[in-house]
Design a protein around this motif. Structure first.
Motif, short mmCIF file in Angstrom:
data_model
loop_
_atom_site.label_atom_id
_atom_site.label_comp_id
_atom_site.label_asym_id
_atom_site.label_seq_id
_atom_site.Cartn_x
_atom_site.Cartn_y
_atom_site.Cartn_z
N ALA A 34 50.88 -34.74 4.47
CA ALA A 34 50.10 -35.55 5.40
C ALA A 34 49.44 -36.73 4.70
O ALA A 34 49.33 -37.82 5.26
N ASP A 35 49.04 -36.54 3.46
CA ASP A 35 48.36 -37.63 2.76
C ASP A 35 49.31 -38.79 2.49
O ASP A 35 48.88 -39.94 2.40
N ASN A 36 50.59 -38.48 2.34
CA ASN A 36 51.55 -39.51 1.96
C ASN A 36 52.26 -40.13 3.15
O ASN A 36 53.23 -40.85 2.98
N LEU A 37 51.77 -39.85 4.37
CA LEU A 37 52.53 -40.26 5.55
C LEU A 37 52.76 -41.77 5.60
O LEU A 37 53.90 -42.23 5.74
N LEU A 38 51.67 -42.54 5.46
CA LEU A 38 51.81 -44.00 5.60
C LEU A 38 52.76 -44.56 4.56
O LEU A 38 53.64 -45.36 4.86
N GLU A 39 52.58 -44.07 3.34
CA GLU A 39 53.42 -44.56 2.25
C GLU A 39 54.89 -44.20 2.49
O GLU A 39 55.79 -45.02 2.38
N ALA A 40 55.09 -42.93 2.87
CA ALA A 40 56.46 -42.47 3.12
C ALA A 40 57.08 -43.25 4.27
O ALA A 40 58.26 -43.64 4.21
N ALA A 41 56.27 -43.52 5.31
CA ALA A 41 56.81 -44.25 6.45
C ALA A 41 57.23 -45.64 6.04
O ALA A 41 58.28 -46.14 6.44
N ARG A 42 56.40 -46.26 5.19
CA ARG A 42 56.73 -47.62 4.75
C ARG A 42 58.02 -47.61 3.92
O ARG A 42 58.89 -48.47 4.11
N ILE A 43 58.14 -46.65 3.06
CA ILE A 43 59.35 -46.56 2.25
C ILE A 43 60.57 -46.32 3.14
O ILE A 43 61.61 -46.95 2.99
N LEU A 44 60.40 -45.43 4.12
CA LEU A 44 61.52 -45.13 5.01
C LEU A 44 61.98 -46.38 5.73
O LEU A 44 63.17 -46.61 5.93
N LYS A 45 61.01 -47.19 6.15
CA LYS A 45 61.40 -48.38 6.90
C LYS A 45 62.00 -49.43 5.97
O LYS A 45 63.05 -50.00 6.25
N GLU A 46 61.34 -49.68 4.86
CA GLU A 46 61.74 -50.83 4.06
C GLU A 46 62.88 -50.51 3.12
O GLU A 46 63.78 -51.32 2.93
N LYS A 47 62.87 -49.32 2.51
CA LYS A 47 63.92 -49.04 1.52
C LYS A 47 65.09 -48.28 2.13
O LYS A 47 66.22 -48.44 1.71
N MET A 48 64.78 -47.41 3.10
CA MET A 48 65.85 -46.59 3.64
C MET A 48 66.47 -47.18 4.91
O MET A 48 67.48 -46.69 5.39
N GLY A 49 65.85 -48.18 5.46
CA GLY A 49 66.44 -48.85 6.61
C GLY A 49 66.26 -48.12 7.92
O GLY A 49 67.03 -48.33 8.85
N PHE A 50 65.24 -47.25 8.02
CA PHE A 50 64.99 -46.62 9.32
C PHE A 50 64.11 -47.56 10.13
O PHE A 50 62.88 -47.50 10.07
N ASP A 51 64.74 -48.47 10.86
CA ASP A 51 64.00 -49.57 11.46
C ASP A 51 63.53 -49.29 12.89
O ASP A 51 62.83 -50.10 13.45
N VAL A 52 63.94 -48.19 13.46
CA VAL A 52 63.57 -47.92 14.85
C VAL A 52 62.80 -46.61 14.93
O VAL A 52 63.22 -45.60 14.36
N LEU A 53 61.68 -46.65 15.65
CA LEU A 53 61.00 -45.40 15.99
C LEU A 53 61.28 -45.18 17.46
O LEU A 53 60.79 -45.93 18.31
N THR A 54 62.13 -44.20 17.76
CA THR A 54 62.48 -44.02 19.17
C THR A 54 61.41 -43.26 19.92
O THR A 54 61.24 -43.46 21.10
N SER A 55 60.72 -42.36 19.23
CA SER A 55 59.71 -41.60 19.95
C SER A 55 58.85 -40.88 18.92
O SER A 55 59.15 -40.85 17.74
N ALA A 56 57.76 -40.35 19.43
CA ALA A 56 56.92 -39.52 18.57
C ALA A 56 56.25 -38.48 19.44
O ALA A 56 55.95 -38.73 20.60
N GLY A 57 56.05 -37.32 18.87
CA GLY A 57 55.42 -36.26 19.64
C GLY A 57 54.76 -35.28 18.69
O GLY A 57 54.62 -35.55 17.49
#
Lengths: 156, 345, 359
Positions: A34-57
């Motif tokens: 949980a502590d690393n969420l923002l960082e991980a999310a940024r890496i996922l978007k910028e380095k891994m190319g996960f550019d779409v968030l289709t949903s969250a729950g």
């Protein structure tokens, strides 16, 4: 047969990963701290190319006393679905907003807030989206939701 | 004594009274509104694979419109809070009256016209017809509703932008006829209707008057899908019925003007029975044909957007109308004989 | 001026937009959803897997089969059931009928939204009736089929079904040409829809547009191609996409998808394999989870089901395509000039269905 996306994930996010598994063809589930969420999310978007968030729950694991926040990501280049999970305690649940990273998190985080009572910090407009504006019957998607409370909330 | 005097007065003014109450006047307009509504509903229904009014009145549901009107009179008239009640209820009636005045200047025969207008009946027609948008603007404004205000603004935009090309196009006709009198204009078309020599003006006038009577594709002020019902959103009951009449009364007067200006008015190729009756027949026939064409548009065209309409009227119709006017003026000045060839003055 | 556009409005649907306008220009557009919120995700937690079929269909009354397919496939994936090929083909046929139903309705609605052209709306509704009849012949109901169950389909194809379908398709292909000539080629419709509500490709992807909205912006993605399910792998159909990204392109994508759907149904009904149409699925589904994506008429629906080994799902999360598209709509004034008159056209070119946005 190893999945290249899985390998990349394991390499790049090595320290934050709690769990990583394949759900099916082109579907990966990853749990991060949980502590690393923002960082991980940024890496996922910028380095891994996960550019779409289709949903969250969220999922209410009442027995384990945790909320699991689930983000459904998708990469338009790799055509892969990534289910990003974070476990947070059930008492006073708070989570950082991912609105800055994926703009489409807007609606889904509002829904998460009103349905589970999870405080989304840093969200620009945390208002009711699906429930009536004067709703006072609690958080409907929690497992301990009292149905009678919901009925009472409708009897104006 | 008094009764004799009244009877004598009626006898003296019998023709005027018939004109005002019956034929080109009140009864004609009301019957037209009912008939056009019925035809539109029936025709549109068929174009949509429906049947439309069927049972009321046995034959093709012709009584349905009247039944609907009676139903409207029986409904509650809701006056919104915070509006001027007197004006709110007065304006619908006023709008119908002012727009109906214009029919007074239309000749149905050389001697069958409510008011000849001292030779300037064309100008008087425009003066009378131009009153309508002001009242519609007030109607929308006084309702204290956002949709109504948008609708009212749209009325003024569309009306002004369409009025100018329509007027300029009509001036071309006036030059050809050498007169502002609608009777003279009709008489000038005895050999050939102005549709042919004034073809550019004809097209401009047709499009512009469609916009003025708020018909598809220019029904922008009451665009249901955008602003609910435009300026008439807040009206209910009989007031709503009266505002619905506003759909048809300008349509009636402007179509009559169109027929008079370009299609030879009351003149026809054939004279039967008496001169007056055949004149009535011809003008009503042309009038009905044009009305049918206009109503037909509703099942063919979607609505234009406001900016597209304004672009059309200001950038294309107005210059075209000017061009038409200038050409007509030049010909009238230098080659007046050309007009003689087609029978105009 | 702030206008509350809906929910009592001739064409807004069960939905409201708060429009901030400057005269006719739209400055800000805020969709207000939730008028049809029923808590279907919560309802599903309290139903057995079989009972869940009916609530899931209520997600979208226009396109019931595709939403139900997502639910049914999730159960099958967790229970590790192999569906017989005959059932897969029957499901595909019904899904495409459902897609045509929905697209026809959308085509009619955009005609209605452009104003003054109600004829097309009633034509499409009338043609939709034929497909409802076909579906009724197969399933017994017109809209909410409840026809797919975990393990297959409820019934086998009735006799005479193939002939009936082919007859309807022959007629419908002619009607499609009528729609093209009288509506999509209509000069005034082009003026109303071309260049209106332009959605650039990068925005469409990053803001999370789905389905025909995404494809209308030129992104070639269709779950049926990307992750073929049921019989789509065996069938030959084109992925439709348009480059322009405006309301016209989105409408055109739907139209062309109907053409493709007709082809799919034709091919599927000719090649239905023999065999069983249903296998048994235990009442109690083992503990597990599945994330299933199905291309509905409005785009990809993602259904995430988590089970705990009981007779009910522990949690069902439905990622609705309409909600994703509505978010894109709310951002529309930032990159595209909108007038008040464009709002209904753009809204119905997105073709949201508020039932599945609200869940």
């Amino acid at each position: 047969m190893s999945n290249p996306v899985m390998d990349d994930l394991r390499r790049i996010l090595s320290e934050s990963i709690l769990d990583l598994r394949e759900l099916g063809k082109r579907k990966i589930s990853i749990t991060v701290k949980a502590d690393n969420l923002l960082e991980a999310a940024r890496i996922l978007k910028e380095k891994m190319g996960f550019d779409v968030l289709t949903s969250a729950g969220a999922i209410d694991y009442i027995a384990k006393k945790i909320f699991q926040i689930v983000y459904y990501l998708w990469s338009s280049k790799r055509r892969t679905v990534l289910i990003l999970r974070v476990n947070i305690p059930r008492e006073n649940p708070t989570i950082q907003s991912l609105h800055r990273i994926w703009e489409s998190a807007d609606y889904h985080e509002r829904e998460m807030w009103e349905m589970f009572g999870i405080d989304v910090q840093g969200h620009p407009n945390l208002t009711r989206i699906l429930l009536p504006e004067d709703w006072s019957g609690g958080f409907p998607l929690r497992k301990d939701f009292d149905w009678r409370g919901g009925d009472a909330a409708f009897q104006h | 004594m008094l009764i004799d005097e009244i009877l004598g007065w009626i006898k003296l003014n019998l023709k005027d009274l018939i004109q005002i109450v019956l034929f080109p006047g009140i009864a004609f307009i009301l019957i037209f509104a009912v008939a056009a509504t019925w035809f539109e509903r029936k025709y549109l229904a068929h174009s949509m694979l429906r049947i439309g009014p069927l049972h009321t009145g046995r034959v093709a549901g012709w009584l349905q419109i009247i039944a609907d009107f009676i139903k409207l009179t029986g409904k509650e008239v809701i006056t919104p809070r915070n509006v001027n009640v007197f004006l709110f209820n007065l304006l619908p009636v006023l709008s119908v009256c002012t727009s109906a005045i214009a029919v007074a200047f239309i000749p149905f025969s050389s001697d069958w016209i409510i008011y000849e207008g001292n030779g300037i009946s064309l100008l008087l027609f425009f003066a009378a017809a131009s009153l309508t948008p002001y009242i519609t603007l007030m109607l929308g404004w006084i309702s204290n509703n956002k949709y109504s205000i948008i609708g009212a603004m749209r009325v003024s935009y569309v009306y002004i932008s369409a009025e100018i090309p329509a007027f300029l196009a009509a001036m071309g006709v006036a030059i050809m006829a050498g007169s502002f009198s609608l009777i003279d204009i009709v008489e000038a078309q005895s050999r050939i209707p102005f549709l042919i020599p004034q073809i550019l003006g004809f097209i401009v006038f047709f499009i512009a008057f469609l916009a003025e009577v708020e018909r598809v594709p220019f029904d922008i002020p009451v665009a249901e899908q955008e602003i609910v019902a435009g300026w008439r959103t807040e009206y209910s009951g009989i007031n709503f019925g009266v505002t619905m009449m506003m759909d048809y009364i300008p349509l009636c007067t402007w179509t009559l003007l169109f027929v008079t200006l370009y299609l030879g008015g009351y003149q026809g190729p054939l004279i039967f029975a008496s001169q007056t009756l055949s004149n009535f027949f011809w003008i009503l026939l042309k009038f009905s044909l044009v009305i049918v064409v206009i109503l037909l548009f509703r099942s063919v065209f979607p609505r234009l957007r406001m900016d597209q309409t304004l672009r059309l009227t200001w950038k294309y119709l107005t210059p075209a109308a000017f061009l038409n006017l200038i050409i007509t003026a030049i010909i009238a000045y230098y080659y007046p004989d050309l007009f003689g060839l087609i029978g105009a003055s | 001026m702030i206008i509350s556009w809906g929910p009592q409005h001739p064409i807004s649907g069960q939905f409201r937009i708060i429009l901030e306008t400057d005269g006719e220009n739209v400055l800000k557009l805020t969709p207000d959803i939730g008028f049809t919120h029923r808590g279907i995700e919560k309802i599903l937690e309290n139903r057995t897997f079989l009972q869940g079929i009916v609530p899931v269909e209520r997600l979208s009354m226009l396109d019931t089969a595709n939403f139900l397919l997502a639910y049914v496939r999730a159960v099958e994936e967790i229970a590790e059931v192999d569906v017989p090929p005959r059932a897969k083909y029957i499901r595909t046929i019904l899904c495409e009928i459902s897609r045509i139903n929905s697209h026809l309705y959308a085509l009619g609605l955009i005609a209605e939204a452009c104003g003054g052209y109600p004829a097309i709306f009633l034509w499409t509704v009338a043609d939709r009736e034929l497909f409802l009849d076909v579906a009724e012949m197969l399933t017994g109901t017109r809209w909410s089929y409840s026809f797919f169950i975990p393990g297959g389909v409820r019934r086998d194809i009735p006799s005479g079904f193939k002939e009936k379908v082919l007859e309807v398709l022959d007629y419908f292909e002619g009607r499609l040409e009528t729609y093209r000539d009288s509506w999509l080629e209509n000069e005034l419709f082009k003026r109303r829809a071309r260049g209106v509500g332009e959605l650039p490709l990068d925005k469409a992807v990053t803001l999370g547009a789905a389905g025909p909205t995404l494809r209308g912006s030129g992104f070639r993605f269709d779950t049926r191609k990307d992750e073929p399910y049921e019989a789509y792998e065996d069938l030959d159909f084109k992925l439709v996409s348009m480059e322009e990204g405006d309301s016209y392109a989105r409408t055109m994508v739907r139209y062309l998808e109907m053409v493709e759907s007709v082809k799919i149904i034709r091919e599927a009904i000719e090649n239905i394999p023999e065999g069983r149409f249903r296998v048994r699925v235990p009442m109690r589904v083992p503990e597990g989870e599945a994330y299933v994506r199905v291309e509905t008429a409005r785009g990809e629906v993602g259904l995430h089901m988590i089970t705990d080994g009981s007779i009910k799902p522990y949690r069902v999360k439905i990622n609705s395509p309409s909600l994703r598209n509505l978010y894109v709509l709310s951002r529309m004034p930032e990159f595209s000039r909108l007038l008040v008159a464009d709002v209904p056209v753009v809204l119905w070119s997105f073709d949201p269905w508020f039932l599945d946005a609200d869940r």
